[in-house]
Design a protein around this motif. Structure first.
Motif: not given
Length: 303
Positions: A286-295
């Protein structure tokens, strides 16, 4: 007194007792599980997985713990077993797994939750990247680089504790009696915050780009995540200063568990409103293209 009013008053008197009894029963079950694990010589991994499973379904409530009935600023309970947020859930599980007897639990959760086990608001491990992880390295080992290997990255930010304290409003004071002057108490909290200094922190993390490689999943990387390890979601230099006074590196914590060979995140989910299991890949997809959650950062218990 009318019958309706009588019932309302009676309910208000009995309700706290009912809540207490429900919590006591849950605590009793949790303590029994600790003692059973000790008797069975369960491994650290087994303890973490079993204890974390015993709390599945508990409701999510943010900021549910404090410094107990004698706390200066936050008199929420020191520990409880009926509701959790992401960090209090992980703390409760680790404290239970660390215990050589159920009688050790209270001391252990204080050691995990507070610097040097000293209970106060200002010694609480408020920030995962600046306090909670480094202060618990005696119990945990950061194995992020072992999991991410050459693809491991470093998130850096400035944890501005003085500004964080100054940004606090009266609602940061929890469960204080009406007799307390809230403004004076808040002023005292602001004053205590001035003793801190802004702190630069670095957090190792496995980037999502190392997990999701085009249409492929890096299964070899996932296989390096130990069962029962602590997974912290990393948002490098997360820009929330205008709301809370400081930026962050870590915003959520969870436990990695394997069931029938499949990797899950077990956590107190704000979105799901309860302690739940979510498929590891589906969660992070869900966060692959998220601007903040990176890993994510990975810690392994070694006690």
């Amino acid at each position: 007194m009318s019958s309706k009013r009588y019932k309302a008053v009676l309910f208000s008197i009995l309700m706290p007792c009912s809540i207490y009894l429900a919590q006591a029963t849950t605590a009793e079950q949790y303590y029994a599980l600790i003692d059973n694990q000790v008797a069975a010589s369960a491994s650290t991994e087994q303890r973490i997985v079993q204890l974390s499973a015993s709390l599945l379904g508990a409701p999510y409530v943010d900021g549910n713990l404090g410094e107990g009935e004698f706390g200066q600023y936050d008199r929420d309970p020191l520990y409880r077993f009926d509701v959790f947020d992401c960090t209090t859930y992980v703390e409760t599980v680790l404290a239970g797994a660390l215990s050589t007897s159920s009688h050790d639990f209270a001391d252990n959760i204080n050691k995990i939750r507070y610097q040097d086990g000293l209970v106060s608001f200002v010694t609480r491990n408020h920030f995962a990247s600046a306090d909670w992880l480094p202060n618990n390295q005696g119990l945990l080992q950061d194995i992020t680089t072992q999991v991410g290997q050459a693809e491991t990255l470093i998130a850096t930010t400035l944890i501005d504790k003085p500004a964080w304290y100054q940004a606090m409003k009266e609602d940061r004071l929890q469960s204080l009696p009406d007799s307390v002057n809230k403004q004076e108490r808040l002023d005292a909290l602001h004053h205590e915050g001035q003793a801190f200094q802004a702190q630069s922190v670095s957090t190792a993390y496995v980037p999502l780009t190392a997990v999701f490689q085009g249409d492929q999943i890096n299964q070899a990387l996932l296989d390096r995540i130990p069962n029962g390890s602590i997974i912290s979601m990393v948002r490098p230099d997360y820009d929330v200063k205008k709301w809370i006074g400081t930026n962050l590196n870590i915003t959520h914590q969870s436990i990695a568990v394997r069931k029938d060979g499949q990797l899950f995140l077990r956590h107190a989910s704000q979105l799901k409103k309860e302690v739940t299991d979510e498929d590891f890949i589906e969660y992070f997809a869900k966060y692959r293209d998220n601007a903040t959650l990176k890993g994510f950062n990975v810690q392994q218990a070694h006690f």
